[in-house]
Design a protein around this motif. Sequence first.
Motif, PDB file in Angstrom:
ATOM      1  N   ASP A  56       0.813  -1.218   0.000  1.00  0.00           N
ATOM      2  CA  ASP A  56       0.000   0.000   0.000  1.00  0.00           C
ATOM      3  C   ASP A  56       0.851   1.275   0.000  1.00  0.00           C
ATOM      4  O   ASP A  56       0.312   2.370   0.047  1.00  0.00           O
ATOM      5  CB  ASP A  56      -0.945  -0.007   1.211  1.00  0.00           C
ATOM      6  N   GLN A  57       2.164   1.131  -0.079  1.00  0.00           N
ATOM      7  CA  GLN A  57       3.059   2.290  -0.090  1.00  0.00           C
ATOM      8  C   GLN A  57       3.265   2.795  -1.512  1.00  0.00           C
ATOM      9  O   GLN A  57       3.098   2.051  -2.477  1.00  0.00           O
ATOM     10  CB  GLN A  57       4.412   1.922   0.527  1.00  0.00           C
ATOM     11  N   PRO A  58       3.661   4.070  -1.643  1.00  0.00           N
ATOM     12  CA  PRO A  58       3.930   4.609  -2.981  1.00  0.00           C
ATOM     13  C   PRO A  58       5.090   3.878  -3.655  1.00  0.00           C
ATOM     14  O   PRO A  58       6.070   3.522  -3.011  1.00  0.00           O
ATOM     15  CB  PRO A  58       4.306   6.064  -2.717  1.00  0.00           C
ATOM     16  N   CYS A  59       4.934   3.664  -4.956  1.00  0.00           N
ATOM     17  CA  CYS A  59       5.993   3.043  -5.744  1.00  0.00           C
ATOM     18  C   CYS A  59       6.500   4.053  -6.774  1.00  0.00           C
ATOM     19  O   CYS A  59       7.686   4.321  -6.858  1.00  0.00           O
ATOM     20  CB  CYS A  59       5.469   1.791  -6.434  1.00  0.00           C
ATOM     21  N   THR A  60       5.570   4.590  -7.563  1.00  0.00           N
ATOM     22  CA  THR A  60       5.888   5.652  -8.518  1.00  0.00           C
ATOM     23  C   THR A  60       4.962   6.824  -8.214  1.00  0.00           C
ATOM     24  O   THR A  60       4.104   6.723  -7.331  1.00  0.00           O
ATOM     25  CB  THR A  60       5.668   5.188  -9.976  1.00  0.00           C
TER      26      THR A  60
END
Length: 158
Positions: free
Chosen positions: A120-124
Motif C-alpha cells: 500500500d506504499q507509494p511506488c511511482t
Amino acid sequence: MRAIELLLLAFDHALQHPWESLAGAVHELQPEEASWQPPAYATLDHDVGVGKPGTVLWYLNHLQHCHRHYTAVLQSRPVTQSPDTPPSGEQPLEEALKAVTQATAGLRAQIALLTDAELDQPCTDKSKVAEFLAGVVRHISWHAGQIATLRRLYRAGK
C-alpha cells in the motif's frame, strides 16, 4: 495466504503456467520463427537496443529490459523520476531467452522481499506498490499473448 504470496502466484503463473504463460508461448520456439516480422510492422523504425518491432525477439528483449527496469523501480521506490535502465542490446533467441529468465528471476526475488504492508506504499508518482506489481503481471501476460498470436500467424503463412 498473504497478499504478497498471491501476487507472486500470479507472477509465476504469467511466466510458467502450463497452458497460458510466457513459457507456453515460447515453447519450442525456433530462431527463424523468433525473427519473423509480420508485414504490419515492416514500416516501423528499428528499435535500437531491442530489435525489429513485431518480432518475438523484440518482445523477449523488451521484456528483459522491462524486468530489469521494474527491479530498479522497486529497489528505488518511491520514485518520482524513472530510473535510467538502458536496453542491454538485441540478442539472438538463445541469449534472449536466458537474459529474460535471468532478469525475471531478479525481479521475482525483489518482489519476494516485499511485505504485505509495503503493497500500500507509494511506488511511482502514479501507483502504489500493489498497482505497480499488477501492471507487471499484466505486462507479461499481454506480451505472452502477442507472442502466441505471432507464432500462429507465422505458421499460417508458411
